[in-house]
Design an enzyme around this catalytic site. Structure first.
Site, mmCIF file in Angstrom:
data_model
loop_
_atom_site.group_PDB
_atom_site.id
_atom_site.type_symbol
_atom_site.label_atom_id
_atom_site.label_comp_id
_atom_site.label_asym_id
_atom_site.label_seq_id
_atom_site.Cartn_x
_atom_site.Cartn_y
_atom_site.Cartn_z
ATOM 1 N N GLN A 23 0.940 -0.876 0.068
ATOM 2 C CA GLN A 23 -0.044 -0.142 -0.108
ATOM 3 C C GLN A 23 0.633 1.376 -0.097
ATOM 4 O O GLN A 23 0.168 2.142 -0.317
ATOM 5 C CB GLN A 23 -0.908 -0.202 1.220
ATOM 6 C CG GLN A 23 -2.081 -1.139 1.232
ATOM 7 C CD GLN A 23 -2.914 -1.111 2.232
ATOM 8 O OE1 GLN A 23 -2.751 -1.834 3.332
ATOM 9 N NE2 GLN A 23 -4.036 -0.503 2.063
ATOM 10 N N ARG A 80 3.667 -0.069 12.947
ATOM 11 C CA ARG A 80 3.363 -1.598 12.505
ATOM 12 C C ARG A 80 3.519 -1.277 10.933
ATOM 13 O O ARG A 80 2.675 -0.250 10.213
ATOM 14 C CB ARG A 80 1.895 -1.812 12.747
ATOM 15 C CG ARG A 80 1.394 -2.954 12.020
ATOM 16 C CD ARG A 80 -0.034 -3.438 12.462
ATOM 17 N NE ARG A 80 -0.288 -4.671 11.575
ATOM 18 C CZ ARG A 80 -1.372 -4.734 10.855
ATOM 19 N NH1 ARG A 80 -2.381 -4.042 10.697
ATOM 20 N NH2 ARG A 80 -1.370 -5.934 10.059
ATOM 21 N N HIS A 124 1.019 -9.326 4.766
ATOM 22 C CA HIS A 124 -0.060 -8.462 4.408
ATOM 23 C C HIS A 124 -0.481 -8.581 2.907
ATOM 24 O O HIS A 124 -0.435 -7.527 2.394
ATOM 25 C CB HIS A 124 0.220 -7.011 4.858
ATOM 26 C CG HIS A 124 -0.983 -6.271 5.088
ATOM 27 N ND1 HIS A 124 -1.154 -5.487 6.420
ATOM 28 C CD2 HIS A 124 -2.102 -5.821 4.409
ATOM 29 C CE1 HIS A 124 -2.150 -4.886 6.370
ATOM 30 N NE2 HIS A 124 -2.926 -5.101 5.170
ATOM 31 N N GLU A 169 -5.049 -10.415 8.694
ATOM 32 C CA GLU A 169 -6.656 -10.640 8.164
ATOM 33 C C GLU A 169 -6.594 -11.525 7.369
ATOM 34 O O GLU A 169 -7.189 -11.234 6.223
ATOM 35 C CB GLU A 169 -7.009 -9.155 7.814
ATOM 36 C CG GLU A 169 -7.278 -7.819 8.696
ATOM 37 C CD GLU A 169 -7.923 -6.795 7.958
ATOM 38 O OE1 GLU A 169 -8.027 -6.941 6.716
ATOM 39 O OE2 GLU A 169 -8.147 -5.869 8.710
ATOM 40 N N ASN A 290 -8.099 -5.861 14.391
ATOM 41 C CA ASN A 290 -8.455 -4.797 13.612
ATOM 42 C C ASN A 290 -9.838 -4.621 13.467
ATOM 43 O O ASN A 290 -10.649 -5.580 13.218
ATOM 44 C CB ASN A 290 -8.085 -5.104 12.067
ATOM 45 C CG ASN A 290 -6.621 -5.478 11.826
ATOM 46 O OD1 ASN A 290 -5.832 -5.149 12.837
ATOM 47 N ND2 ASN A 290 -6.107 -5.737 10.762
ATOM 48 N N TYR A 292 -13.247 -2.134 12.169
ATOM 49 C CA TYR A 292 -13.688 -0.875 11.408
ATOM 50 C C TYR A 292 -15.149 -0.758 11.651
ATOM 51 O O TYR A 292 -15.796 0.238 12.208
ATOM 52 C CB TYR A 292 -13.472 -1.200 10.111
ATOM 53 C CG TYR A 292 -12.004 -1.049 9.674
ATOM 54 C CD1 TYR A 292 -11.518 0.112 9.447
ATOM 55 C CD2 TYR A 292 -11.131 -2.279 9.758
ATOM 56 C CE1 TYR A 292 -10.313 0.358 9.323
ATOM 57 C CE2 TYR A 292 -9.899 -1.943 9.480
ATOM 58 C CZ TYR A 292 -9.259 -0.555 9.198
ATOM 59 O OH TYR A 292 -7.837 -0.523 9.024
ATOM 60 N N GLU A 365 -5.507 -2.143 14.056
ATOM 61 C CA GLU A 365 -5.885 -1.270 13.094
ATOM 62 C C GLU A 365 -7.291 -0.991 13.443
ATOM 63 O O GLU A 365 -8.040 -1.684 14.099
ATOM 64 C CB GLU A 365 -6.180 -1.922 11.666
ATOM 65 C CG GLU A 365 -4.914 -2.224 10.905
ATOM 66 C CD GLU A 365 -5.509 -3.030 9.357
ATOM 67 O OE1 GLU A 365 -6.467 -2.668 8.753
ATOM 68 O OE2 GLU A 365 -4.287 -3.677 8.926
ATOM 69 N N TRP A 420 -6.221 -0.877 -2.012
ATOM 70 C CA TRP A 420 -6.691 -2.083 -2.536
ATOM 71 C C TRP A 420 -7.332 -1.987 -4.002
ATOM 72 O O TRP A 420 -7.229 -1.229 -4.640
ATOM 73 C CB TRP A 420 -7.057 -3.363 -1.581
ATOM 74 C CG TRP A 420 -6.211 -3.172 -0.410
ATOM 75 C CD1 TRP A 420 -6.286 -2.932 0.926
ATOM 76 C CD2 TRP A 420 -4.768 -3.849 -0.526
ATOM 77 N NE1 TRP A 420 -5.405 -3.154 1.732
ATOM 78 C CE2 TRP A 420 -4.407 -3.812 0.924
ATOM 79 C CE3 TRP A 420 -4.054 -4.592 -1.364
ATOM 80 C CZ2 TRP A 420 -3.157 -4.257 1.246
ATOM 81 C CZ3 TRP A 420 -2.719 -5.021 -0.919
ATOM 82 C CH2 TRP A 420 -2.268 -4.728 0.388
HETATM 83 C C1 PNW Z 1 -7.861 -3.650 6.282
HETATM 84 N N1 PNW Z 1 -14.202 -5.432 5.129
HETATM 85 O O1 PNW Z 1 -8.672 -4.270 5.290
HETATM 86 C C2 PNW Z 1 -6.435 -3.914 5.815
HETATM 87 O O2 PNW Z 1 -5.810 -4.603 6.636
HETATM 88 C C3 PNW Z 1 -5.728 -2.590 5.361
HETATM 89 O O3 PNW Z 1 -4.809 -3.016 4.309
HETATM 90 C C4 PNW Z 1 -6.799 -1.755 4.668
HETATM 91 O O4 PNW Z 1 -6.173 -0.693 4.098
HETATM 92 C C5 PNW Z 1 -7.993 -1.337 5.829
HETATM 93 O O5 PNW Z 1 -8.291 -2.441 6.405
HETATM 94 C C6 PNW Z 1 -8.967 -0.416 5.357
HETATM 95 O O6 PNW Z 1 -9.764 -0.834 4.198
HETATM 96 C C7 PNW Z 1 -9.992 -4.561 5.458
HETATM 97 O O7 PNW Z 1 -14.556 -5.539 3.993
HETATM 98 C C8 PNW Z 1 -10.798 -4.691 4.224
HETATM 99 O O8 PNW Z 1 -14.720 -5.481 6.356
HETATM 100 C C9 PNW Z 1 -12.078 -4.996 4.136
HETATM 101 C C10 PNW Z 1 -12.728 -5.170 5.053
HETATM 102 C C11 PNW Z 1 -12.113 -4.809 6.501
HETATM 103 C C12 PNW Z 1 -11.082 -4.597 6.616
#
Ligand code: PNW
Length: 457
Positions: A23, A80, A124, A169, A290, A292, A365, A420
């Site tokens: 990235q 990291r 990664h 992940e 991680n 979100y 994350e 990505w």
């Molecule tokens: C993570 N989802 O990816 C990755 O570890 C990072 O490289 C990325 O840049 C970051 O989160 C932000 O997207 C994810 O669909 C990709 O739930 C997809 C998901 C969650 C995390």
């Protein structure tokens, strides 16, 4: 907690930022690097928004001294990042590429000099292309190759690197890479992707052993977790959500922490998978999460409708669950909802599920895409990133108060980077990257994070 923008964390809390090799590094054809699955995926028309690639990205391969200086200014304890396997072993096995190791020597030594603890991830998502062409993570052979690679890195860096992460992940590589075809390698195998999960878990377990044999310690994994919310109380929705939860969360955590697989997924695992559980459950020193946002799941929708959307891609309607939009919460610019309370819910659910089997947790994350750029005066007023991050740190503080042992937080990400399949369209950084000039501009959130870290010293 008086000021909501300044959540209180323990004074021993580790403050960090995260990135990943593909990235940010660029320089894909330099220093003897071999190609990765992502170089090939980006080259396929229509795969990545706007035809973006990681060929240059943030040019971190050349600009790492500036990036280290920025982190020093930010005041983080730890950084990291990930090692690119194809820089170390261009085809994923065989002799070491000295130039690749030398790059990470420069990076690690620069970090140590700046007083920042290097916290590398061995993998990664940038699978050496030669291995991907040989079946990648569907082929069990990759697990021994990964252990060799882990041993190389451990041997070379054990005396300088005090905290290690095996794999990032595996759920996302499995589901989006091999299951839904949204990320590299772009295969759409549905539940047929589960062998890739098993092999990543096995590779993780073997790598823990290989790192320790090389003298490296303090090893964890970075797993993405999202609380699964059922769309209703109906038995159909409850069942679909339970299956999704096993697939997205527990299949990646139970084998490591409990030495067993969720029963409902056993039919999709490679034959003899159970024999590998002792290796997969090799004790780790800490567990990385991680986070979100949560996921809302219902039973499959009616004929003609899809299984739901993931970042704008339609899922296969034949799946036994459907993903639903979560309404009623603020959205980040990526369309992901901001729900800090679900973070506390997730962390407390780990303590409840694993009890004494759960080692200390690090948040490896957490962050959000807020795509604001500089205003006329050059300032990037990303208030919404500050709000998101402050609220999620407060959620971590709540979990700690409820008894969860969280030791640190790595914000995703240090700087805007190649996101990505959506290329450069989503900006997760505390630092703005101008992709024309490669100028780095600290955002308001950078100064806020610096002040927050200072306030805890
Ligand atoms: C993570 N989802 O990816 C990755 O570890 C990072 O490289 C990325 O840049 C970051 O989160 C932000 O997207 C994810 O669909 C990709 O739930 C997809 C998901 C969650 C995390």
């Amino acid at each position: 907690m008086t000021n909501p923008r300044f959540p209180r964390l323990p004074s021993s809390f580790i403050w960090g930022v995260s990135t990943a090799a593909y990235q940010i590094e660029g320089a894909v054809n330099e220093g003897g690097r071999g190609l990765s699955s992502w170089d090939a995926f980006c080259a396929e028309p229509g795969r990545v928004i706007n035809g973006d690639t990681g060929e240059v990205a943030c040019d971190h391969y050349h600009r790492y001294p500036e990036d280290i200086a920025l982190m020093k200014d930010l005041g983080v304890d730890a950084y990291r990042f990930s090692f690119a396997w194809p820089r170390i072993q261009p085809t994923g096995s065989g002799p070491v590429n000295a130039e690749g190791l030398a790059f990470y020597d420069r990076l690690v030594d620069g970090l140590l000099e700046a007083g920042i603890t290097p916290t590398p991830t061995l993998f990664h998502w940038d699978t050496p292309l030669t291995l991907e062409q040989d079946g990648g993570w569907l082929n069990r052979d990759i697990t021994d190759k990964f252990a060799d690679y882990a041993h190389i890195m451990g041997t070379h860096f054990a005396d300088r690197i005090p905290r290690w992460i095996t794999i990032n992940e595996p759920v996302v590589l499995t589901m989006l890479g091999y299951g839904a075809g949204i990320q590299a390698p772009g295969l759409q195998l549905g539940f047929g992707a589960l062998p890739a999960a098993h092999h990543q878990l096995l590779a993780h377990g073997k790598a823990v052993g290989a790192l320790r044999a090389a003298g490296a310690n303090n090893i964890g994994i970075a797993n993405n977790h999202a609380p699964t919310w059922a769309a209703s109380e109906s038995p159909e929705d409850q069942q679909a959500a339970g299956l999704y939860d096993a697939l997205a969360n527990w299949v990646f955590a139970d084998p490591i922490l409990l030495g067993r697989y969720p029963e409902e997924l056993a039919p999709f695992l490679p034959e003899g998978a159970a024999d590998d559980l002792p290796t997969i459950s090799t004790p780790i020193d800490w567990y990385g999460i991680n986070y979100y946002n949560p996921t809302l799941v219902s039973a499959p929708v009616g004929p003609g409708e899809t299984g739901g959307l993931v970042d704008g891609h339609e899922l296969d309607a034949s799946l036994p669950f459907a993903l639903q939009e979560i309404e009623g919460y603020p959205l980040t610019d990526f369309g992901w909802p901001s729900i800090p309370a679900a973070f506390t819910e997730l962390l407390t659910s780990f303590t409840a599920r694993y009890g004494d089997a759960l080692p200390p947790i690090y948040i490896t994350e957490n962050g959000c895409a807020i795509n604001d750029g500089p205003d006329e005066t050059g300032v990037i007023a990303d208030e919404r990133r500050i709000d998101y991050t402050a609220a999620h740190l407060a959620a971590v503080a709540d979990a700690i108060e409820a008894g969860v042992d969280v030791r640190g937080y790595f914000h995703w990400s240090l700087m805007d980077n190649f996101e990505w399949a959506v290329g450069f369209s989503q900006r997760f950084g505390l630092i703005y990257t101008d992709y024309e000039t490669q100028e780095r501009i600290p955002k308001d959130s950078f100064r806020w994070y610096r002040d927050l870290i200072q306030a805890h010293r």
